[in-house]
Design a protein around this motif. Structure first.
Motif, PDB file in Angstrom:
ATOM      1  N   ALA A 206       0.831  -1.208   0.000  1.00 22.89           N
ATOM      2  CA  ALA A 206       0.000   0.000   0.000  1.00 22.89           C
ATOM      3  C   ALA A 206       0.864   1.257   0.000  1.00 22.89           C
ATOM      4  N   ARG A 207       0.380   2.307  -0.663  1.00 25.44           N
ATOM      5  CA  ARG A 207       1.082   3.582  -0.656  1.00 25.44           C
ATOM      6  C   ARG A 207       1.038   4.197   0.736  1.00 25.44           C
ATOM      7  N   GLY A 208       2.051   5.023   1.002  1.00 23.72           N
ATOM      8  CA  GLY A 208       2.118   5.710   2.282  1.00 23.72           C
ATOM      9  C   GLY A 208       2.787   7.057   2.119  1.00 23.72           C
ATOM     10  N   ASP A 209       3.096   7.678   3.231  1.00 23.82           N
ATOM     11  CA  ASP A 209       3.659   9.036   3.194  1.00 23.82           C
ATOM     12  C   ASP A 209       5.178   9.060   3.167  1.00 23.82           C
ATOM     13  N   ALA A 210       5.826   8.038   3.685  1.00 20.36           N
ATOM     14  CA  ALA A 210       7.285   8.060   3.793  1.00 20.36           C
ATOM     15  C   ALA A 210       7.930   8.057   2.408  1.00 20.36           C
ATOM     16  N   GLY A 211       8.887   8.957   2.209  1.00 17.41           N
ATOM     17  CA  GLY A 211       9.501   9.088   0.900  1.00 17.41           C
ATOM     18  C   GLY A 211      10.942   9.535   0.972  1.00 17.41           C
TER      19      GLY A 211
ATOM     20  N   VAL B 246       5.795   6.133  -0.534  1.00 21.83           N
ATOM     21  CA  VAL B 246       5.207   7.170  -1.377  1.00 21.83           C
ATOM     22  C   VAL B 246       5.300   6.822  -2.863  1.00 21.83           C
ATOM     23  N   ALA B 247       6.213   5.898  -3.229  1.00 24.89           N
ATOM     24  CA  ALA B 247       6.431   5.560  -4.637  1.00 24.89           C
ATOM     25  C   ALA B 247       5.795   4.238  -5.048  1.00 24.89           C
ATOM     26  N   ARG B 248       5.024   3.632  -4.185  1.00 22.49           N
ATOM     27  CA  ARG B 248       4.422   2.342  -4.516  1.00 22.49           C
ATOM     28  C   ARG B 248       3.329   2.491  -5.572  1.00 22.49           C
ATOM     29  N   GLY B 249       3.104   1.395  -6.280  1.00 19.60           N
ATOM     30  CA  GLY B 249       2.105   1.413  -7.338  1.00 19.60           C
ATOM     31  C   GLY B 249       2.653   1.819  -8.691  1.00 19.60           C
TER      32      GLY B 249
END
Length: 281
Positions: free
Chosen positions: A153-158, A221-224
């Motif tokens: 799943a996408r998240g905020d950490a980048g 943050v870069a998932r998907g």
């Protein structure tokens, strides 16, 4: 799962036993062997002895855990369920929580061209590059941030969290990484853009004609964007080109395993990863 020849599992056992031995000493406890790293680096695990005359017991696990605590090591155990099926119940009765991770092997003809999986560049780390140490440190930071938020799943950490996690490596660590990369025992990859920096990573450990892909992670943050699949396919192609006959990996969950299935891996069994019950969620 299709029928898997016993010879394949035996090759995996030889690999698991061989990987730690050039950087660790082996201490035997009944049916188990504990690998204790010599010098700095990520600590190893205990696993079933290949030459044991009996299966591991609760007493063996207790003895290993006591030794791990004495040495300040994680109380970590790993094995393949199909090779040592009785150990699952024994480990749980000894107070360990066991992650049953899908174990997959590569079907080379089913591995796609990485260029068709994402529009983000993927590259292999070169020990001759002047910024090799920085790239190794970046790979480790991307993995740390990615694995701190498991799943797809996408998240905020980048990038900000990645940069904060970068630690300068000591000379010995850089030299070890460079040596292993130069002689083909390790292959590492990063994916990213000039604007965003490294967004995903992965690496492979190789012994003769067998290799394990591990540490594949993407910043939340870069998932998907297909980065994990592209990194995995890039490593798989590089390993095959280097003459690796058997490429395998373990997935942290069924959800993550589906990513690997899309790039040509098929499930053959279960890799068990055990820690004290209070440690695993």
């Amino acid at each position: 799962m299709d029928h898997v020849p016993a010879e394949l599992f035996d090759r995996l056992e030889r690999f698991y036993d061989a990987v730690p031995r050039d950087a660790a000493r082996a201490e035997e406890f009944g049916g188990l062997v504990l690998f204790v790293r010599e010098g700095a680096g990520w600590p190893f695990y205990a696993r079933p002895r290949r030459d044991a005359s009996r299966p591991p017991s609760v007493a063996d696990i207790d003895d290993v855990r006591a030794r791990q605590r004495e040495l300040g090591l994680p109380e970590a155990f790993e094995w393949v369920h199909e090779t040592t099926p009785d150990l699952l119940a024994v480990a749980r009765s000894a107070g360990l929580a066991v992650l049953e991770a899908p174990l997959l092997v590569l079907d080379p003809v089913a591995c796609p061209d990485p260029a068709g999986l994402t529009d983000v560049p993927v590259w292999l780390l070169d020990p001759a590059a002047p910024d090799f140490a920085v790239q190794v440190a970046t790979r480790r930071a991307v993995a740390a941030v990615g694995f701190s938020a498991p799943g797809t799943a996408r998240g905020d950490a980048g990038p900000a969290e990645r940069d904060a996690a970068i630690n300068e490596l000591d000379l010995a660590a850089v030299e070890e990484e460079a040596s292993r990369t130069a002689d083909g025992r390790r292959i590492s990859a990063l994916a990213g853009t000039p604007a965003e920096g490294a967004l995903a990573c992965g690496m492979a450990m190789r012994v003769d004609d067998v290799a394990e892909i591990a540490g594949v992670a993407t910043l939340p943050v870069a998932r998907g964007r297909g980065l994990g699949a592209a990194v995995t396919a890039t490593l798989a192609h590089a390993l095959r080109q280097a003459g690796t006959d058997l490429v395998f990996l373990s997935a942290g969950s069924e959800e993550i395993a589906r990513v690997y299935v899309r790039v040509g891996f098929r499930r053959i069994g279960t890799a068990c990863i055990a820690e004290p019950a209070a440690v695993l969620p």
